[in-house]
Design a protein around this motif. Structure first.
Motif, PDB file in Angstrom:
ATOM      1  N   HIS A  41       0.838  -1.208   0.000  1.00  0.00           N
ATOM      2  CA  HIS A  41       0.000   0.000   0.000  1.00  0.00           C
ATOM      3  C   HIS A  41       0.870   1.255   0.000  1.00  0.00           C
ATOM      4  CE1 HIS A  41       0.928  -0.426   4.258  1.00  0.00           C
ATOM      5  NE2 HIS A  41       0.277   0.675   4.587  1.00  0.00           N
ATOM      6  N   ALA A  42       0.190   2.411  -0.197  1.00  0.00           N
ATOM      7  CA  ALA A  42       0.916   3.669  -0.404  1.00  0.00           C
ATOM      8  C   ALA A  42       1.100   4.464   0.890  1.00  0.00           C
ATOM      9  CB  ALA A  42       0.201   4.514  -1.458  1.00  0.00           C
ATOM     10  N   LEU A  95       0.614   5.864  -8.801  1.00  0.00           N
ATOM     11  CA  LEU A  95       2.032   5.931  -9.176  1.00  0.00           C
ATOM     12  C   LEU A  95       2.202   6.518 -10.577  1.00  0.00           C
ATOM     13  CD1 LEU A  95       3.167   2.424  -7.842  1.00  0.00           C
ATOM     14  CD2 LEU A  95       3.769   4.640  -6.840  1.00  0.00           C
ATOM     15  N   GLU A  96       1.265   6.182 -11.449  1.00  0.00           N
ATOM     16  CA  GLU A  96       1.351   6.643 -12.844  1.00  0.00           C
ATOM     17  C   GLU A  96       1.088   8.134 -12.989  1.00  0.00           C
ATOM     18  OE1 GLU A  96       0.282   3.058 -15.927  1.00  0.00           O
ATOM     19  OE2 GLU A  96      -1.325   4.245 -15.076  1.00  0.00           O
ATOM     20  N   ARG A 119      -6.266   2.453   6.417  1.00  0.00           N
ATOM     21  CA  ARG A 119      -6.502   3.810   5.890  1.00  0.00           C
ATOM     22  C   ARG A 119      -6.077   3.865   4.422  1.00  0.00           C
ATOM     23  NH1 ARG A 119      -2.756   7.265   7.303  1.00  0.00           N
ATOM     24  NH2 ARG A 119      -1.262   5.915   8.339  1.00  0.00           N
ATOM     25  N   ASP A 120      -7.030   3.871   3.508  1.00  0.00           N
ATOM     26  CA  ASP A 120      -6.684   3.765   2.090  1.00  0.00           C
ATOM     27  C   ASP A 120      -6.755   5.117   1.374  1.00  0.00           C
ATOM     28  OD1 ASP A 120      -6.262   1.101   2.474  1.00  0.00           O
ATOM     29  OD2 ASP A 120      -8.120   0.441   1.514  1.00  0.00           O
ATOM     30  N   GLU A 121      -5.946   6.089   1.787  1.00  0.00           N
ATOM     31  CA  GLU A 121      -6.013   7.415   1.177  1.00  0.00           C
ATOM     32  C   GLU A 121      -5.620   7.411  -0.291  1.00  0.00           C
ATOM     33  OE1 GLU A 121      -4.125   6.633   3.776  1.00  0.00           O
ATOM     34  OE2 GLU A 121      -4.475   7.962   5.486  1.00  0.00           O
ATOM     35  N   TYR A 122      -4.532   6.744  -0.622  1.00  0.00           N
ATOM     36  CA  TYR A 122      -4.004   6.794  -1.991  1.00  0.00           C
ATOM     37  C   TYR A 122      -4.072   5.459  -2.713  1.00  0.00           C
ATOM     38  CZ  TYR A 122      -1.883  11.121  -0.291  1.00  0.00           C
ATOM     39  OH  TYR A 122      -1.677  12.358   0.251  1.00  0.00           O
ATOM     40  N   SER A 123      -4.303   4.403  -1.971  1.00  0.00           N
ATOM     41  CA  SER A 123      -4.270   3.078  -2.602  1.00  0.00           C
ATOM     42  C   SER A 123      -5.076   2.098  -1.777  1.00  0.00           C
ATOM     43  CB  SER A 123      -2.821   2.572  -2.669  1.00  0.00           C
ATOM     44  OG  SER A 123      -2.398   2.140  -1.377  1.00  0.00           O
ATOM     45  N   GLU A 124      -5.302   0.928  -2.357  1.00  0.00           N
ATOM     46  CA  GLU A 124      -5.830  -0.186  -1.585  1.00  0.00           C
ATOM     47  C   GLU A 124      -4.726  -0.644  -0.621  1.00  0.00           C
ATOM     48  OE1 GLU A 124      -5.101  -0.083  -4.758  1.00  0.00           O
ATOM     49  OE2 GLU A 124      -6.783  -0.619  -6.027  1.00  0.00           O
ATOM     50  N   THR A 125      -5.079  -1.503   0.341  1.00  0.00           N
ATOM     51  CA  THR A 125      -4.052  -2.156   1.161  1.00  0.00           C
ATOM     52  C   THR A 125      -4.255  -3.661   1.048  1.00  0.00           C
ATOM     53  OG1 THR A 125      -3.992  -0.319   2.717  1.00  0.00           O
ATOM     54  CG2 THR A 125      -3.081  -2.415   3.483  1.00  0.00           C
ATOM     55  N   VAL A 126      -3.168  -4.376   0.840  1.00  0.00           N
ATOM     56  CA  VAL A 126      -3.264  -5.835   0.732  1.00  0.00           C
ATOM     57  C   VAL A 126      -2.236  -6.523   1.623  1.00  0.00           C
ATOM     58  CG1 VAL A 126      -4.071  -5.744  -1.673  1.00  0.00           C
ATOM     59  CG2 VAL A 126      -1.612  -6.012  -1.204  1.00  0.00           C
ATOM     60  N   GLY A 127      -2.510  -7.786   1.910  1.00  0.00           N
ATOM     61  CA  GLY A 127      -1.493  -8.705   2.409  1.00  0.00           C
ATOM     62  C   GLY A 127      -1.201  -9.639   1.249  1.00  0.00           C
TER      63      GLY A 127
END
Ligand SMILES: [Zn+2]
Ligand SMILES: [Zn+2]
Length: 321
Positions: A114-115, A148-149, A190-198
């Motif tokens: 995540h970001a 990122l892009e 907290r996913d402000e800029y991206s998803e979060t993964v494991g």
């Protein structure tokens, strides 16, 4: 060259690679290895302005941000999970423990959860101010990829082809190399800029779950119907969010408002599992305030006594011989 001779030569070269890998680790040859590169929360330790941290006077007590590497000694490939702000030191650590023959960085892919700053900003060192890397595959979820892009300085790494983005999809496995598959699993955070993964990492002889950041085990069940105890039982190694030890850690702050499962709570939740299952848990991503960062603390001893492990930078786990 006749086909039979060629096969013999290839076999001979593979054996040599294995012997080299074995002598590097000082033990029996390891084909695929997991190396822990960092175990701290995003900002590591000591932290900016934190003058009391004992790591200022004893650098062996310092923490770099959480990252693990997967090393394929036979194929000569290395993959990083996270690109931390401490990637320069971490790659040097990896080179000292598990080197590969490579003219470049020897990084064949980077997988990002995540970001948040501790998990991806090390990408900047792939740019022309540092490594000037060429098309390092960077695996990220759709929103993260778009971020990122479209935002500097990351977008420049894409346009200059220092990195090559590869889009992942939730719960869809992807082969990153011969015999190595990775599957992202979304988690609440907290996913402000991206998803979060494991990440579930699978090789024929082992399964690993890498989950450095999550808001709570209960929300994972509620939002995604995934129970951490099921995950731990289905893998050989589980590297789990250990940001805080308990609620007494940040004096003067109401910690009930701060997310992350506490190490104590996670041990309670998994406490009924058999010894050999609890042992699969390796706590990681600990905050500079978390006493388990010190191997000699009472809290580290408590974790060990209850049958769990604490990940330490430099840990090596052979996944396939
Ligand atoms: Zn983090
Ligand atoms: Zn985070």
């Amino acid at each position: 060259m006749p086909k039979r001779s060629l096969e013999k030569l290839v076999h001979h070269l593979m054996l040599l690679a294995l012997i080299a890998a074995g002598s590097a680790s000082g033990e029996e040859a390891c084909r695929i290895e997991l190396v822990v590169l960092g175990t701290g929360q995003d900002a590591g330790a000591p932290q900016i302005g934190n003058r009391e941290d004992p790591a200022w006077s004893d650098s062996s007590l310092g923490l770099t941000a959480t990252s693990i590497a997967l090393v394929d000694h036979v194929g000569g490939k290395r993959f990083l999970f996270e690109a931390t702000p401490h990637i320069t030191d971490q790659l040097q650590l990896l080179d000292s423990l598990a080197p590969v023959e490579s003219a470049g960085l020897g990084v064949d892919g980077v997988l990002l959860t995540h970001a948040h700053i501790g998990h991806y900003t090390g990408l900047m060192f792939f740019g022309r101010e540092a490594a000037g890397a060429k098309n390092v595959p960077v695996y990220a979820m759709p929103r993260f990829r778009e971020y990122l892009e479209n935002n500097g300085p990351w977008s420049q790494l894409v346009s200059f082809e220092n990195i090559a983005l590869v889009e992942l999809a939730d719960r869809e496995s992807r082969r990153i190399s011969e015999g190595i598959e990775v599957t992202p699993h979304r988690v609440p955070h907290r996913d402000e800029y991206s998803e979060t993964v494991g990440f579930l990492i699978e090789i024929p002889s082992a399964r690993i779950f890498f989950l450095p950041d999550i808001d709570s085990w209960g929300e994972w069940v509620r939002d995604y119907d995934v129970r951490i105890e099921d995950i731990v039982q289905s893998v050989d190694y589980a590297f789990l969010d250990a940001t805080f030890f308990d609620n007494n850690e940040l004096p003067g702050r109401d910690m009930s408002l701060i997310p992350h499962p506490r190490v104590k709570q996670t041990m309670d939740r998994l406490g009924e599992l058999p010894d050999d299952v609890r042992r699969r848990v390796h706590f990681i991503h600990y905050n500079h305030t978390n006493p388990i960062r010190f191997p000699a603390s009472a809290e580290s001893a408590e974790v060990r006594k209850r049958g769990f492990n604490i990940a330490r930078a430099g840990d090596r786990h052979c996944l396939s011989r």
